[in-house]
Design a protein around this motif. Structure first.
Motif, PDB file in Angstrom:
ATOM      1  N   ARG A 171       0.817  -1.404   0.009  1.00 44.08           N
ATOM      2  CA  ARG A 171       0.169  -0.062   0.015  1.00 44.08           C
ATOM      3  C   ARG A 171       0.885   1.196   0.078  1.00 44.08           C
ATOM      4  O   ARG A 171       0.673   2.297  -0.688  1.00 44.08           O
ATOM      5  N   LEU A 172       1.887   1.259   0.786  1.00 43.69           N
ATOM      6  CA  LEU A 172       2.865   2.386   1.178  1.00 43.69           C
ATOM      7  C   LEU A 172       3.832   2.841  -0.370  1.00 43.69           C
ATOM      8  O   LEU A 172       4.072   4.059  -0.433  1.00 43.69           O
ATOM      9  N   PHE A 173       3.998   1.543  -0.861  1.00 42.76           N
ATOM     10  CA  PHE A 173       5.273   1.781  -2.063  1.00 42.76           C
ATOM     11  C   PHE A 173       4.500   1.411  -3.443  1.00 42.76           C
ATOM     12  O   PHE A 173       4.412   2.125  -4.194  1.00 42.76           O
ATOM     13  N   HIS A 174       4.091   0.252  -3.277  1.00 41.85           N
ATOM     14  CA  HIS A 174       3.715  -0.376  -4.835  1.00 41.85           C
ATOM     15  C   HIS A 174       2.544   0.412  -5.357  1.00 41.85           C
ATOM     16  O   HIS A 174       2.582   0.642  -6.500  1.00 41.85           O
ATOM     17  N   ASP A 175       1.543   0.968  -4.270  1.00 37.26           N
ATOM     18  CA  ASP A 175       0.262   1.492  -5.014  1.00 37.26           C
ATOM     19  C   ASP A 175       0.561   3.040  -4.794  1.00 37.26           C
ATOM     20  O   ASP A 175      -0.377   3.618  -4.967  1.00 37.26           O
ATOM     21  N   SER A 176       1.646   3.511  -4.466  1.00 34.43           N
ATOM     22  CA  SER A 176       1.978   4.928  -4.330  1.00 34.43           C
ATOM     23  C   SER A 176       2.558   5.393  -5.741  1.00 34.43           C
ATOM     24  O   SER A 176       2.989   4.716  -6.330  1.00 34.43           O
ATOM     25  N   LYS A 177       3.035   6.798  -5.784  1.00 34.65           N
ATOM     26  CA  LYS A 177       3.831   7.280  -6.738  1.00 34.65           C
ATOM     27  C   LYS A 177       5.374   7.330  -6.175  1.00 34.65           C
ATOM     28  O   LYS A 177       6.150   7.990  -7.056  1.00 34.65           O
ATOM     29  N   ARG A 178       5.468   6.793  -4.849  1.00 34.54           N
ATOM     30  CA  ARG A 178       6.971   6.896  -4.804  1.00 34.54           C
ATOM     31  C   ARG A 178       7.962   6.087  -5.331  1.00 34.54           C
ATOM     32  O   ARG A 178       7.564   4.989  -5.710  1.00 34.54           O
ATOM     33  N   ASP A 179       8.985   6.652  -5.573  1.00 35.72           N
ATOM     34  CA  ASP A 179      10.007   6.069  -6.564  1.00 35.72           C
ATOM     35  C   ASP A 179      11.093   5.021  -5.971  1.00 35.72           C
ATOM     36  O   ASP A 179      11.894   4.493  -6.710  1.00 35.72           O
ATOM     37  N   HIS A 180      11.214   5.387  -4.905  1.00 32.04           N
ATOM     38  CA  HIS A 180      12.333   4.395  -3.970  1.00 32.04           C
ATOM     39  C   HIS A 180      11.806   4.312  -2.254  1.00 32.04           C
ATOM     40  O   HIS A 180      10.943   4.866  -2.019  1.00 32.04           O
ATOM     41  N   MET A 181      12.532   3.321  -1.895  1.00 29.85           N
ATOM     42  CA  MET A 181      12.401   3.181  -0.499  1.00 29.85           C
ATOM     43  C   MET A 181      13.615   3.056   0.184  1.00 29.85           C
ATOM     44  O   MET A 181      14.683   2.086  -0.437  1.00 29.85           O
ATOM     45  N   HIS A 182      13.985   3.268   1.414  1.00 25.17           N
ATOM     46  CA  HIS A 182      14.953   2.905   2.081  1.00 25.17           C
ATOM     47  C   HIS A 182      14.399   1.892   3.035  1.00 25.17           C
ATOM     48  O   HIS A 182      13.410   1.847   3.883  1.00 25.17           O
ATOM     49  N   PHE A 183      15.327   0.893   3.455  1.00 19.98           N
ATOM     50  CA  PHE A 183      15.053   0.138   4.472  1.00 19.98           C
ATOM     51  C   PHE A 183      16.430  -0.262   5.214  1.00 19.98           C
ATOM     52  O   PHE A 183      17.316  -0.135   4.751  1.00 19.98           O
ATOM     53  N   PHE A 184      16.291  -0.233   6.803  1.00 23.57           N
ATOM     54  CA  PHE A 184      17.509  -0.614   7.427  1.00 23.57           C
ATOM     55  C   PHE A 184      17.001  -1.260   8.814  1.00 23.57           C
ATOM     56  O   PHE A 184      16.009  -0.901   9.216  1.00 23.57           O
ATOM     57  N   PRO A 185      17.895  -2.407   8.961  1.00 21.17           N
ATOM     58  CA  PRO A 185      17.612  -3.092  10.114  1.00 21.17           C
ATOM     59  C   PRO A 185      18.050  -2.257  11.510  1.00 21.17           C
ATOM     60  O   PRO A 185      19.361  -2.131  11.799  1.00 21.17           O
ATOM     61  N   ARG A 186      17.129  -2.099  12.391  1.00 19.70           N
ATOM     62  CA  ARG A 186      17.527  -1.250  13.416  1.00 19.70           C
ATOM     63  C   ARG A 186      17.643  -2.034  14.931  1.00 19.70           C
ATOM     64  O   ARG A 186      17.364  -3.217  14.726  1.00 19.70           O
ATOM     65  N   LEU A 187      18.326  -1.525  15.840  1.00 16.44           N
ATOM     66  CA  LEU A 187      18.444  -2.375  17.077  1.00 16.44           C
ATOM     67  C   LEU A 187      17.851  -1.199  18.111  1.00 16.44           C
ATOM     68  O   LEU A 187      18.429  -0.029  17.923  1.00 16.44           O
TER      69      LEU A 187
END
Length: 236
Positions: A171-187
């Protein structure tokens, strides 16, 4: 005393303890305290793996405690620095201490805005081991490379995200116009002091020593040269 009166008393105590937490942070001369309209007052750390830390009162059932929050790896750059230096044995030892809680969580953002967090069901050891060994997977993902599907499918298969997470990311990315995502594994690391009013009774300078010691314990898991040594700087 009515329930409303009791609520007002707790709110007033929370505000008073919040002021004390701010004074305590300001009593650590080796860190800057920043005020930001979108965040609670926080300490700015000279740490490439963890830029900020918070000290704040927290309501826990029938009492208020003080809680120190650190979110290590809270961007792509910080996460890469974290897993490059993380000492797993020290992290696991810290997580076994009663006063500490260490929570693995993967965060997804667009530009600088956090949009979603997942909480993997795997244990802390497996989670940290994976990212120590595969930090090259922490990156910015552009639309068009599997239309984001490749990365979400891979994260789900590796048990870092659930089916519910996949639907929300769709919903947040595929269905939007956002052209990139950042993902990062936090602690996310939390240290609690059980009775906030007792800590206030110590005075902010003495409690600042306690808080600094906790900061040092956390940072020692990934930084062998702690940049905030109170034994050199002193507490004012």
């Amino acid at each position: 005393m009515t329930e409303t009166d009791s609520l007002h008393q707790r709110q007033e105590l929370g505000h008073s303890l919040g002021d004390f937490a701010l004074l305590t942070m300001r009593s650590i001369p080796s860190v800057e305290v920043a005020m930001h309209r979108k965040r609670n007052p926080h300490m700015v750390l000279n740490d490439p793996a963890c830029h900020w830390a918070w000290l704040q009162p927290e309501q826990r059932e029938d009492r208020i405690v003080f809680r120190l929050d650190l979110h290590a790896g809270d961007s792509i750059t910080q996460a890469k620095a974290l897993y490059r230096e993380l000492v797993l044995d020290k992290l696991l030892a810290l997580s076994r201490k009663e006063e500490w809680t260490v929570v693995p969580n993967v965060r997804f953002s667009f530009m600088s805005t956090g949009l979603h967090e997942s909480y993997p069901v795997m244990g802390l050891k497996l989670y940290a081991q994976f990212w120590i060994q595969h930090a090259e997977f922490i990156k910015k993902v552009h639309r068009g490379v599997g239309d984001f599907g490749g990365i979400t499918d891979w994260l789900r298969e590796a048990a870092f995200i659930s089916d519910d997470d996949v639907r929300e990311l769709h919903r947040l990315f595929h269905d939007s116009k956002r052209d990139h995502m950042h993902f990062f594994p936090r602690l996310s690391l939390y240290r609690r002091w059980p009775v906030a009013e007792q800590m206030r009774g110590m005075g902010e300078q003495a409690f600042a020593q306690e808080v600094y010691g906790a900061l040092s314990d956390a940072q020692d898991c990934w930084s062998q040269s702690n940049p905030h040594n109170l034994s050199h700087a002193g507490v004012q």
